[in-house]
Design a protein around this motif. Structure first.
Motif, mmCIF file in Angstrom:
data_model
loop_
_atom_site.group_PDB
_atom_site.id
_atom_site.type_symbol
_atom_site.label_atom_id
_atom_site.label_comp_id
_atom_site.label_asym_id
_atom_site.label_seq_id
_atom_site.Cartn_x
_atom_site.Cartn_y
_atom_site.Cartn_z
ATOM 1 N N TYR A 154 -11.996 13.324 -19.778
ATOM 2 C CA TYR A 154 -10.545 13.130 -19.876
ATOM 3 C C TYR A 154 -10.083 13.522 -21.270
ATOM 4 C CZ TYR A 154 -5.910 11.092 -19.517
ATOM 5 O OH TYR A 154 -4.552 10.932 -19.487
ATOM 6 N N ARG A 174 -6.171 14.339 -22.334
ATOM 7 C CA ARG A 174 -4.792 14.586 -21.887
ATOM 8 C C ARG A 174 -4.756 15.003 -20.428
ATOM 9 N NH1 ARG A 174 -2.185 17.969 -27.007
ATOM 10 N NH2 ARG A 174 -2.619 16.387 -28.616
ATOM 11 N N GLY A 175 -5.723 14.574 -19.670
ATOM 12 C CA GLY A 175 -5.836 14.908 -18.263
ATOM 13 C C GLY A 175 -7.296 15.084 -17.878
ATOM 14 N N GLU A 190 -7.370 23.212 -12.745
ATOM 15 C CA GLU A 190 -5.929 23.373 -12.574
ATOM 16 C C GLU A 190 -5.353 22.290 -11.669
ATOM 17 O OE1 GLU A 190 -5.173 27.261 -11.091
ATOM 18 O OE2 GLU A 190 -5.849 28.289 -12.909
ATOM 19 N N HIS A 210 -5.902 18.462 -13.539
ATOM 20 C CA HIS A 210 -5.539 18.280 -14.946
ATOM 21 C C HIS A 210 -4.527 17.155 -15.158
ATOM 22 C CE1 HIS A 210 -4.735 19.179 -19.119
ATOM 23 N NE2 HIS A 210 -3.444 19.329 -18.861
ATOM 24 N N HIS A 211 -3.633 16.937 -14.197
ATOM 25 C CA HIS A 211 -2.575 15.948 -14.374
ATOM 26 C C HIS A 211 -2.967 14.557 -13.869
ATOM 27 C CE1 HIS A 211 -0.042 19.239 -15.587
ATOM 28 N NE2 HIS A 211 -0.304 19.868 -14.467
ATOM 29 N N THR A 242 -5.095 10.961 -14.100
ATOM 30 C CA THR A 242 -5.778 10.059 -15.019
ATOM 31 C C THR A 242 -7.099 9.660 -14.387
ATOM 32 O OG1 THR A 242 -4.826 8.051 -14.061
ATOM 33 C CG2 THR A 242 -3.554 9.153 -15.785
ATOM 34 N N LEU A 288 1.451 13.193 -8.776
ATOM 35 C CA LEU A 288 0.525 13.090 -9.904
ATOM 36 C C LEU A 288 0.079 14.449 -10.406
ATOM 37 C CD1 LEU A 288 -1.755 10.231 -8.549
ATOM 38 C CD2 LEU A 288 0.108 9.997 -10.200
ATOM 39 N N LEU A 289 0.084 15.441 -9.501
ATOM 40 C CA LEU A 289 -0.462 16.747 -9.828
ATOM 41 C C LEU A 289 0.580 17.724 -10.334
ATOM 42 C CD1 LEU A 289 -2.796 17.029 -6.759
ATOM 43 C CD2 LEU A 289 -3.465 16.541 -9.091
ATOM 44 N N PRO A 309 3.468 18.181 -13.097
ATOM 45 C CA PRO A 309 3.990 17.568 -14.312
ATOM 46 C C PRO A 309 5.512 17.479 -14.278
ATOM 47 C CG PRO A 309 3.316 19.838 -14.731
ATOM 48 C CD PRO A 309 2.884 19.524 -13.327
#
Length: 283
Positions: free
Chosen positions: A186, A188-189, A254, A257-258, A260, A280-281, A283
């Motif tokens: 992890y 920032r993602g 890809e 990434h968004h 947690t 969640l995916l 941004p």
């Protein structure tokens, strides 16, 4: 009567505490506890810990299997909410393989309009999810895969046979096996901190149209290809695996990434459906 995981832990802890209390009360302060008894208490504690760890691992394995089964059911139609197209059949525009190996020869192969069918029939041989890392390890097998497309091949097989041919092809791959091991990180993602991929196949049946000019020698060489492909794949695997791994990891990164760490475990443990994580995916 069955006990939940929490009740099981409390029961085992209570039992160990009772044993310790009985020993302390009945032992003389000046007299050391018998080593056999201490060893016995240690064995009980270790057995309890191993039992709980095993139960937890099996529970996580079950949930990961269930996630993979849900994914398999969605392969035919894709997962539009995650931007994943239909994966049954799976298609690729082009694969370019260029090898110069002393054991095989110098061969250039281009495959276009590749279509793979029956990927969604995969069997889950092993699925392990560890909270340490976290780490995911998966073994799958596919009894048969049907492949078709266009090929163009040139080069020299060994130091002897000139290869040439282009046109449609069909192939049946038998007993395909794949292994995936990834540790997630992890920053920032979510992302793949490490990614290991390996695969093998037991046999392949190939029909290449216009191979070697469509002459009888082409039929003979097609049979040679069928016999050599599993072994040749192992030889050239170090050259092609990094390309495949980079392709897969970049697309997965890809997608996740968004997320947690908490989101990821909710997904893997089956607490979210695919549609529930759309927000969640993006941004």
């Amino acid at each position: 009567m069955s006990l939940g995981p929490g009740a099981t832990r409390r029961t085992l802890a209570l039992a160990i505490c009772i044993v310790l209390e009985v020993v302390v009360v009945h032992a003389s302060p000046a007299e050391p506890l018998p080593s056999t008894l201490l060893n016995g208490i240690g064995n009980v504690a270790n057995s309890a810990t191993n039992f709980l760890d095993s139960a937890a691992s099996k529970g996580l394995e079950f949930k990961l299997r269930r996630f993979l089964e849900k994914f398999r059911a969605r392969m035919r139609n894709g997962i539009p909410e995650l931007g994943i197209p239909p994966l049954e059949p799976f298609t690729l525009d082009e694969i370019d393989i260029d090898t110069d190996n002393p054991e095989i020869g110098k061969v250039h192969l281009v495959i276009e309009d590749l279509e793979l069918r029956k990927l969604s029939t995969f069997l889950i041989d092993r699925a392990k999810l560890s909270l340490i890392g976290p780490t995911i390890a998966i073994n799958i097998s596919i009894p048969e895969i049907y492949a078709s497309g266009l090929y163009n091949i040139s080069g020299v097989l060994g130091d002897t046979y000139q290869l040439r041919g282009e046109g449609p092809f069909q192939a049946t791959i038998r007993d395909f096996r794949a292994y995936v091991n990834t540790m997630l990180g992890y920053s920032r993602g979510m992302y793949m901190k490490s990614f290991v991929l390996d695969f093998s196949l037991r046999a392949i049946k190939i029909h290449l149209e216009n191979f070697m000019g469509g002459l009888d020698v082409g039929k003979i060489m097609s049979k040679v290809f069928e016999e050599l492909t599993p072994e040749a794949l192992d030889i050239i695997k170090p050259d092609i695996l990094p390309i495949i791994q980079n392709y897969v990891s970049s697309h997965v990164n890809e997608t996740i990434h968004h997320l947690t760490m908490r989101d990821l475990f909710h997904i893997l443990l089956g607490e979210y459906e695919f549609g529930d994580i759309m927000h969640l995916l993006i941004p």
